[in-house]
Each structure stands twice: as structure tokens, then as C-alpha cells.
Motif scaffolding. Structure first.
Motif: not given
Length: 323
Positions: A6, A14, A93, A96-97, A100, A102, A105, A107-108, A124, A131
Motif C-alpha cells: 500500500p 488509475y 489519488n 480517489t482513495e 472508497n 479499500d 492502495a 494513499c494511492g 498511508n 478518510r
């Protein structure tokens, strides 16, 4: 950490191809601001809007992702997003994160090997706390997740690809200052311009600014609008693309009928630092990773941000889709 960990892995969702930009522009403007890496700094947003208010006609503002990051106060999170979403907005990113639950990933960020494992772990953790702040706003999270990953604009008839990362991925690092002429050959970048049918790529994501001139066009990475980008400074940066120059631009490249410039975002440092310290006290992941940069700037100088592969003019792409 492995490349599948991750924060280092790049999700398939992406990714896209440079030929995704070979379409009619969604945006047409005389002046365009590309504002990447606001990072939850509301005072930087104030400063960007003040810069834009000085121009006639009014510029089109495009926030190309990661406008969230340090804004872990729920009220501040909702207020900042409401203001940003009044303009053209792409997801980074972070957005995007946030949309969701999930954690695969992280922090993406899809961090490359030159970023240390401790930095990845802290990023992360920052995303995890952000989040939690966003959970109370399900409709906003869904809206962030539905934002596009890229856009095509036209300024003065010249085609521009706007991305968060690079020409291949939302979180790509091929437009990072560390990548040019070393990790990513110029020939690879030239092919991306040709496939995309653009003369400018405007990006952010990698946190350090660079304007790179190639025969095919210009890559303009603004670094961060919401944090210092140069040693000993306390201002962010945005990319300005226009048919007319602006006298207070820090640096820029003329490209036929347009100029690609970098402007300083001189936000209220004292108020921002006080808010940052309240939300991220000493020892927190964001304080360890970013507070010194916020107070002193990174070890990076303006001379490093302006680079040229050659000094020849680009072959400009007109305002029309060709395939």
C-alpha cells in the motif's frame, strides 16, 4: 516495502493511455490556471482566488487533484471541497482513495523507489485519518470518486492535456523532476505528446515543480499550491497558461501564441501554520513528514525547476481532435 505494498502499488483503475487525450477539448479559455496539490490549505485557496480576480477576462480554474490532504477537521473538509467544486475539478489519488474503503492502495501515491518506506507509511496514515473525517459526507465522497482523471483544454488554439500524475497514470511519476532525462528518456515523453496530440501537459502529484521544454512541447508540473516548493520560501505555486504574459510570473516558456508560466501563491503563512499545528501536532505523521517543509521550504531551488531538452520550438497542436 515491495512495489505491491500500500502506498507504492499503482491500481489498474488509475491507468490510461496517452491517446485518451486525442479528443475535442472540454475547456476553452484565454487564460487557464492549473492548481495541483492544494493539500487542504484554505488560505492557499484564498490566495489563488485573489490571483484570478486580478485578471480580465477571468481565468478558468482547474483543480487537478490532491486538493485534500491535511484537512482532517470535518467542517473544514466539507467547506474546502464545496469551494473547490465550484470550478473545473479532477480527482487525484487522494480524492480517489477517499471515495472508497479499500486500503489496498494505501494513499494511492504509487511512490517510486527513491521515496523512503517511512515516508510511505506516514502518507498511508495521513490518508487513513482523512478518510475518517470524510466518512460523515457520503454524497461528497461519491462525488469525489466520480470526478474525471484528466481533461483536455485549448488556450489560444493550442491543445493542453491536464493530468494529476502523468500521461499514463493518475499517480504516475514520469513527470517528476527526478525522472527527466534519466529514468524516463526524452523519446518516451515525445511519443506521449504525439499520441495525445497535445503541446502541453500540465500536472502535479510529485510535490516538486518543474517546467520541462521538449521539441514536442512543454511539461508543466506546479509542484504544490498549498505548500512551499523552494528553499527558504513560504508560498505555493500554480501553473498559468494564457495568450498574454503576466508580469509577476516567476518563470515561464513561450509556446507560439501562448505562454506557460508559474505563479507564486502567497497565502497567509501564520494562519496556515497555526491551523496545521492544531490538526497535526508534533509527532503526528503529517508533522513529521511536512512541518519543516511548511516552515522552511524543501531543499530545492528555482534554478532546478526550469529545464530544456533543446531550445527549438514545439510543433503546436491546434484546437481540434485528430483521431
Amino acid at each position: 516495502m515491495s512495489r505491491d505494498s500500500p502506498g507504492r502499488n499503482c491500481p489498474l483503475s488509475y491507468r490510461y493511455s496517452p491517446d485518451a487525450f486525442r479528443r475535442a477539448p472540454e475547456i476553452e479559455a484565454e487564460t487557464l490556471y492549473v492548481i495541483g496539490g492544494l493539500y487542504g490549505n484554505p488560505f492557499a485557496l484564498d490566495a489563488v482566488l485573489e490571483l484570478a480576480a486580478q485578471e480580465t477576462p477571468a481565468p478558468t480554474l482547474v483543480f487537478n487533484g490532491d486538493f485534500n490532504w491535511f484537512d482532517v477537521d470535518p467542517g473544514g473538509f466539507a467547506a474546502l471541497n464545496a469551494r473547490v467544486l465550484e470550478h473545473v475539478t479532477l480527482r487525484g489519488n487522494v480524492e480517489t482513495e477517499l471515495a472508497n474503503d479499500d486500503g489496498e492502495a494505501g494513499c494511492g501515491c504509487a511512490y517510486p523507489e527513491w521515496v523512503g518506506d517511512a515516508d510511505v507509511a506516514r502518507s498511508n496514515a495521513i490518508l487513513g485519518r482523512l478518510r475518517e473525517a470524510a466518512r460523515g459526507f457520503p454524497a461528497l465522497r461519491a462525488r469525489l470518486g466520480g470526478l474525471p482523471m484528466h481533461a483536455v483544454a485549448a488556450v489560444g488554439g493550442v491543445r493542453i492535456g491536464i493530468v494529476h500524475g502523468d500521461a499514463w497514470s493518475l499517480a504516475g511519476w514520469c513527470f517528476a523532476q527526478e525522472s527527466f532525462s534519466d529514468k524516463v528518456p526524452d523519446e518516451v515523453l515525445e511519443r506521449a505528446f504525439d499520441a495525445a496530440d497535445v503541446s502541453v501537459f500540465a500536472s502535479s502529484h510529485t510535490c516538486f515543480p518543474v517546467t520541462y521544454r521538449l521539441p514536442a512541447g512543454v511539461i508543466a508540473n506546479n509542484g504544490a499550491a498549498g505548500m512551499p516548493n523552494f528553499r527558504g520560501t513560504r508560498f505555493g505555486l500554480v501553473t498559468r497558461i494564457s495568450t498574454a504574459e503576466r508580469a509577476d510570473a516567476l518563470y515561464g516558456e513561450r509556446l507560439g501564441p501562448i505562454v506557460v508560466e508559474t505563479l507564486a501563491v502567497r497565502y497567509d503563512h501564520s494562519r496556515w501554520l497555526a491551523q496545521f499545528d492544531r490538526l497535526w501536532p508534533a509527532g503526528s505523521p503529517a508533522a513529521v513528514s511536512y512541518r519543516k517543509r511548511i516552515t522552511d521550504g524543501p531543499g530545492y531551488d528555482p534554478a532546478q525547476a526550469v529545464r530544456r531538452a533543446v531550445r527549438s520550438a514545439a510543433a503546436l497542436r491546434p484546437n481540434a481532435a485528430t483521431g
